[in-house]
Motif scaffolding. Structure first.
Motif, PDB file in Angstrom:
ATOM      1  N   THR A 139       0.834  -1.200   0.000  1.00  0.00           N
ATOM      2  CA  THR A 139       0.000   0.000   0.000  1.00  0.00           C
ATOM      3  C   THR A 139       0.871   1.254   0.000  1.00  0.00           C
ATOM      4  N   ASP A 140       0.670   2.094  -0.991  1.00  0.00           N
ATOM      5  CA  ASP A 140       1.351   3.404  -1.088  1.00  0.00           C
ATOM      6  C   ASP A 140       2.867   3.279  -0.892  1.00  0.00           C
TER       7      ASP A 140
ATOM      8  N   ALA B  26      -1.629  -6.161  -4.703  1.00  0.00           N
ATOM      9  CA  ALA B  26      -1.684  -7.312  -3.787  1.00  0.00           C
ATOM     10  C   ALA B  26      -1.603  -8.607  -4.587  1.00  0.00           C
ATOM     11  N   PHE B  27      -1.117  -9.666  -3.937  1.00  0.00           N
ATOM     12  CA  PHE B  27      -1.119 -10.999  -4.548  1.00  0.00           C
ATOM     13  C   PHE B  27      -1.199 -12.038  -3.432  1.00  0.00           C
ATOM     14  N   ASP B  28      -1.617 -13.253  -3.791  1.00  0.00           N
ATOM     15  CA  ASP B  28      -1.822 -14.300  -2.792  1.00  0.00           C
ATOM     16  C   ASP B  28      -0.538 -15.101  -2.596  1.00  0.00           C
TER      17      ASP B  28
ATOM     18  N   ILE C  94       1.860  -0.498 -12.078  1.00  0.00           N
ATOM     19  CA  ILE C  94       2.131  -1.878 -11.696  1.00  0.00           C
ATOM     20  C   ILE C  94       0.826  -2.649 -11.799  1.00  0.00           C
ATOM     21  N   GLU C  95       0.879  -3.817 -12.410  1.00  0.00           N
ATOM     22  CA  GLU C  95      -0.340  -4.615 -12.560  1.00  0.00           C
ATOM     23  C   GLU C  95      -0.092  -6.059 -12.151  1.00  0.00           C
ATOM     24  N   VAL C  96      -1.159  -6.682 -11.647  1.00  0.00           N
ATOM     25  CA  VAL C  96      -1.148  -8.106 -11.319  1.00  0.00           C
ATOM     26  C   VAL C  96      -2.190  -8.775 -12.202  1.00  0.00           C
ATOM     27  N   GLN C  97      -1.783  -9.845 -12.888  1.00  0.00           N
ATOM     28  CA  GLN C  97      -2.692 -10.474 -13.836  1.00  0.00           C
ATOM     29  C   GLN C  97      -2.584 -11.985 -13.760  1.00  0.00           C
TER      30      GLN C  97
END
Length: 507
Positions: A7-8, A27-29, A193-196
């Motif tokens: 976060t930030d 975030a990611f698991d 930034i991306e999570v895919q």
């Protein structure tokens, strides 16, 4: 399943004037197999260090799991010891039997734990350290470029091993490894930034579609903004022309004019000016909608290369060549026969230690370029007279000092060299730094740019892509398949070899 939340996050190295991360959140698991993708210098290894708590940062990183990092740093004094003697120093609570079980999954013998660590090959060291890393439980593992300096067989073993694991974040530029081993990607784009979900190829395909859409939207906005600018200009000129008629008139030419006309003209001008303001507001909205569309667009600039044409078809000939290093009783290369003709891009393929780099050094020695004493002990090695060779070494540790100094030492055109670095996406801000401050990928780009800027008959590249980002690899593939220089290459990136090679020679 637990969640790792960022976060930030804001981070900048002390003394640097450019932020690595600025107010980023994602975030990611912790049970995912995540591939971390980004250009050199975007902060991939820095992010891993931040997760480990090694640097102070602003913002928050929340994680219910403990992190562990590969590769472990092995002190010089431990190199003479066997790995089993310092397992606890590498990973607290590590049990020897678990490490042996993991080694068996890596097709490696437990005997590696009981040999001096310094006597192990790159591949054997990687297998030992990966076995230690995965011998624990409930850790989220940070795996940083595990296949650098490994031959194809070792890379395949590591790939199959990671396919059977979970709960790790993998930094790699090897597309084949990323496609096989990850189920999510964390991408450090240029501005976001991306999570895919999915592997590298899935992400790349989606990115190509998004980029195409962004370019189409950008073109549409550009046309609308141009039309609005024309409307603003025309309405502004009409309003000004109308306003100019308020004061002064010729009664003979305009008998119907009177002082009462002025309020009417003023109201008409005000209406026209209001229309201008409306156009301007619409234009601002269109510009705002256009901004950010292309921020993450990857537009690889075509690279340049200046190969020379040799006066003979054959450049190199080896017959039953045996060679080794001076002072060593053992030959590294034995009975090797090889021919290189003009226009070929030949990749040498074989296990680590089979003599690929030794052959390169022997070639450089015959061309008067190598300071290392590689002896031709038997057989024949013929190198074309006057052959100009552009060479990339595996090692980057010698890079020190400023870019202008480097160009003077190498007799390079500084403006061309810097242009090539920019085309390889090295930020201009890096040019003011000493090369010892560069990341490994940035150092490798220095060597690549130096080779590309050197007109040569033969380009001799020894593992040129270690640490080089995926986008630059694709740039190089395009360049080499279009320009088609004569090359002799050692490189274990399967996709790169399949695209560029005209012939593969097994050693």
């Amino acid at each position: 399943m637990s969640r790792i939340q960022v976060t930030d996050l804001t981070f900048c190295y002390e003394g640097s004037f450019d932020d690595i991360f600025e107010q980023v959140s994602f975030a990611f698991d912790s049970d995912w197999r995540v591939g971390l993708i980004g250009r050199n210098g975007k902060g991939k290894t820095t992010f891993l260090r931040l997760l480990l708590g090694e640097y102070a940062y602003a913002g928050d990183i929340s994680s219910p799991v403990r992190f562990d990092y590969f590769p472990y740093e092995i002190p010089e004094e431990r190199m003479a010891q066997c790995a089993w003697e310092f397992l606890q120093e590498l990973k607290g609570g590590c049990e020897e039997w678990r490490v042996i079980c993991e080694l068996s999954k890596l097709n490696a013998s437990a005997e590696l734990l009981y040999r001096p660590f310094g006597s192990l090959s790159h591949g054997e060291r990687t297998k030992v350290l990966l076995a230690v890393l995965f011998s624990g439980e409930n850790d989220f593992l940070l795996v940083d470029e595990p296949t650098n300096h490994l031959d194809q067989a070792a890379r395949e073993t590591v790939k199959q091993y990671l396919k059977g694991k979970r709960s790790f974040l993998l930094v790699s530029h090897d597309r084949d490894l990323l496609d096989a081993c990850v189920d999510h990607v964390l991408v450090l784009n240029r501005k976001s930034i991306e999570v895919q979900n999915g592997n590298f190829s899935v992400w790349w395909e989606n990115k190509a579609r998004r980029d195409h859409f962004a370019e189409a939207e950008n073109e549409k906005h550009r046309r609308e903004i141009a039309a609005l600018r024309r409307a603003v200009d025309q309405s502004g000129r009409w309003a000004q022309k109308n306003e100019n008629t308020k004061i002064g008139f010729d009664p003979a030419r305009e008998p119907d004019r009177c002082k009462g006309t002025r309020p009417y003209i003023g109201a008409k001008t005000k209406k026209m000016q209001k229309r201008v303001k409306s156009y301007e507001k619409r234009m601002e909205r269109e510009i705002e909608a256009k901004e950010g569309l292309l921020e993450d667009l990857e537009r690889p600039v075509p690279l340049r290369l200046y190969p020379l044409s040799y006066h003979k078809e054959r450049l190199v000939l080896a017959k039953e060549l045996s060679a080794g290093y001076a002072g060593s009783g053992r030959g590294v290369l034995e009975g090797f026969s090889f021919e290189l003709k003009q226009g070929e891009r030949v990749f040498l393929h074989g296990e680590n230690g089979c003599g690929k780099s030794t052959f390169f050094k022997a070639l450089l020695g015959r061309a008067g370029r190598s300071e290392e004493q590689v002896e031709v002990r038997s057989g024949e090695l013929l190198v074309g007279a006057g052959l100009v060779i552009s060479y990339i070494d595996q090692d980057t540790g010698f890079l020190r000092g400023s870019i202008p100094d480097f160009c003077r030492r190498r007799r390079l055109d500084e403006s061309l060299f810097c242009a090539l670095l920019r085309q390889l996406d090295l930020e201009r801000v890096q040019f003011a730094k000493g090369m010892e401050e560069f990341s490994e990928g940035q150092k490798k780009k220095v060597l690549l740019a130096a080779s590309l800027a050197t007109p040569a008959h033969l380009y001799l590249w020894d593992e040129p892509l270690n640490y080089i980002d995926v986008f630059s690899r694709m740039q190089l593939e395009t360049l080499l398949t279009v320009v088609r220089p004569t090359m002799l290459v050692v490189e274990h990136d399967v996709r790169f070899r399949e695209t560029v090679a005209t012939r593969v020679v097994e050693m």
